[in-house]
Design an enzyme around this catalytic site. Structure first.
Site, PDB file in Angstrom:
ATOM      1  N   LYS A  21      -7.112  -4.988  -2.875  1.00 21.07           N
ATOM      2  CA  LYS A  21      -7.879  -5.666  -1.746  1.00 21.07           C
ATOM      3  C   LYS A  21      -8.789  -4.538  -1.214  1.00 21.07           C
ATOM      4  O   LYS A  21      -8.521  -3.385  -1.299  1.00 21.07           O
ATOM      5  CB  LYS A  21      -7.006  -5.942  -0.695  1.00 21.07           C
ATOM      6  CG  LYS A  21      -5.810  -5.122  -0.117  1.00 21.07           C
ATOM      7  CD  LYS A  21      -4.906  -5.464   0.812  1.00 21.07           C
ATOM      8  CE  LYS A  21      -4.129  -4.428   1.298  1.00 21.07           C
ATOM      9  NZ  LYS A  21      -4.734  -3.322   2.023  1.00 21.07           N
ATOM     10  N   HIS A  48     -17.203   3.004   0.544  1.00 21.08           N
ATOM     11  CA  HIS A  48     -16.986   1.742   1.053  1.00 21.08           C
ATOM     12  C   HIS A  48     -17.499   1.578   2.844  1.00 21.08           C
ATOM     13  O   HIS A  48     -17.393   2.841   3.576  1.00 21.08           O
ATOM     14  CB  HIS A  48     -15.610   1.489   1.149  1.00 21.08           C
ATOM     15  CG  HIS A  48     -15.004   0.144   1.577  1.00 21.08           C
ATOM     16  ND1 HIS A  48     -14.306  -0.172   2.803  1.00 21.08           N
ATOM     17  CD2 HIS A  48     -14.996  -1.154   1.126  1.00 21.08           C
ATOM     18  CE1 HIS A  48     -14.205  -1.623   3.044  1.00 21.08           C
ATOM     19  NE2 HIS A  48     -14.667  -2.210   1.798  1.00 21.08           N
ATOM     20  N   ASP A  63       0.858  -1.177   0.225  1.00 18.57           N
ATOM     21  CA  ASP A  63      -0.094   0.088  -0.060  1.00 18.57           C
ATOM     22  C   ASP A  63       0.715   1.255   0.049  1.00 18.57           C
ATOM     23  O   ASP A  63       0.527   2.368   0.636  1.00 18.57           O
ATOM     24  CB  ASP A  63      -0.871  -0.036   1.405  1.00 18.57           C
ATOM     25  CG  ASP A  63      -1.795  -1.116   0.979  1.00 18.57           C
ATOM     26  OD1 ASP A  63      -2.070  -1.960   0.366  1.00 18.57           O
ATOM     27  OD2 ASP A  63      -2.644  -1.173   2.060  1.00 18.57           O
ATOM     28  N   CYS A  88      -1.959  -2.723   7.648  1.00 16.55           N
ATOM     29  CA  CYS A  88      -2.036  -3.645   6.413  1.00 16.55           C
ATOM     30  C   CYS A  88      -0.627  -4.538   6.652  1.00 16.55           C
ATOM     31  O   CYS A  88      -0.556  -5.779   6.195  1.00 16.55           O
ATOM     32  CB  CYS A  88      -2.095  -2.869   5.159  1.00 16.55           C
ATOM     33  SG  CYS A  88      -3.831  -2.256   5.220  1.00 16.55           S
TER      34      CYS A  88
END
Ligand code: VGL
Ligand code: ZN
Length: 199
Positions: free
Chosen positions: A108, A54, A10, A153
């Site tokens: 993802k 989201h 990321d 992450c």
């Protein structure tokens, strides 16, 4: 001999200074990551890749602010500012990231109802991204993880990788943390307990 891969987690504009979920000093890792990419036999990148609206965005939860927690069907979920929306500049890799040698980009967090910190499993836990199978099928067993953020992450990916039987090293000089309520110390301890080597 088992193959090795560098997994770059990321390194995207929204996690760098000026981005929607900026990690302090996040962009400082880019030159270090670039050197590691040049030296790595195989390179895999992950990209946080959320649809607009989201369920991990605080803006979707009336009366909730970023960094608060809600109960999702799959358990507690930290809420975040809107970030890494598919196709936006914030979701793009940092412009100086030298990603040319990457053999795979794993996206993802694209299921509207499930967040995904880990490169291997979404936050509901059973839903896989496919990365574990990909690595095993290619004979890659030794992983070095770098990127953003150390305590989300990167750590979730490292813990899942260790659980799946990979040898895992996290190169901390090429990571930066969000550090929400002591999360960095907690996740470092968990990684060590799981046998992840912290460099
Ligand atoms: C991340 C929070 C939300 C990360 C991604 O890359 O660590 N953190 N989405
Ligand atoms: Zn995210």
């Amino acid at each position: 001999m088992a193959e090795e891969a560098l997994i770059v987690i990321d390194v995207q504009n929204d996690f760098c200074p000026g981005g929607a979920l900026a990690v302090e000093d996040g962009d400082a890792i880019v030159p270090v990551v670039n050197r590691m990419i040049q030296a790595a036999p195989h390179v895999i990148l992950t990209q946080d890749w959320h649809p607009a609206g989201h369920s991990s965005f605080a803006s979707r939860h009336a009366g909730k602010a970023p960094f608060e927690t809600v109960e999702m069907e799959y358990g507690p979920q930290t809420l975040w500012p809107d970030h890494c929306v598919q196709g936006t500049k914030g979701a793009a890799f940092h412009p100086d990231l030298d990603w040319t040698r990457a053999e795979l980009v794993v996206r993802k967090g694209f299921r509207p109802a499930i967040d995904s910190y880990s490169a291997f499993f979404e936050n509901d836990r059973p839903t896989p991204t496919g990365l574990g199978g990909y690595l095993k099928e290619r004979g890659i067993r030794n992983l070095t993880l770098v990127g953003l953020a150390t305590d989300f992450c990167v750590a979730y990916s490292a813990l899942d990788a260790a659980r799946l039987g990979f040898s895992v090293t996290v190169a901390l000089e090429a990571c930066r943390a969000i550090d929400l309520g002591g999360s960095l110390a907690a996740m470092k301890a968990e990684m060590q307990k799981a046998g992840v080597v912290l460099l």
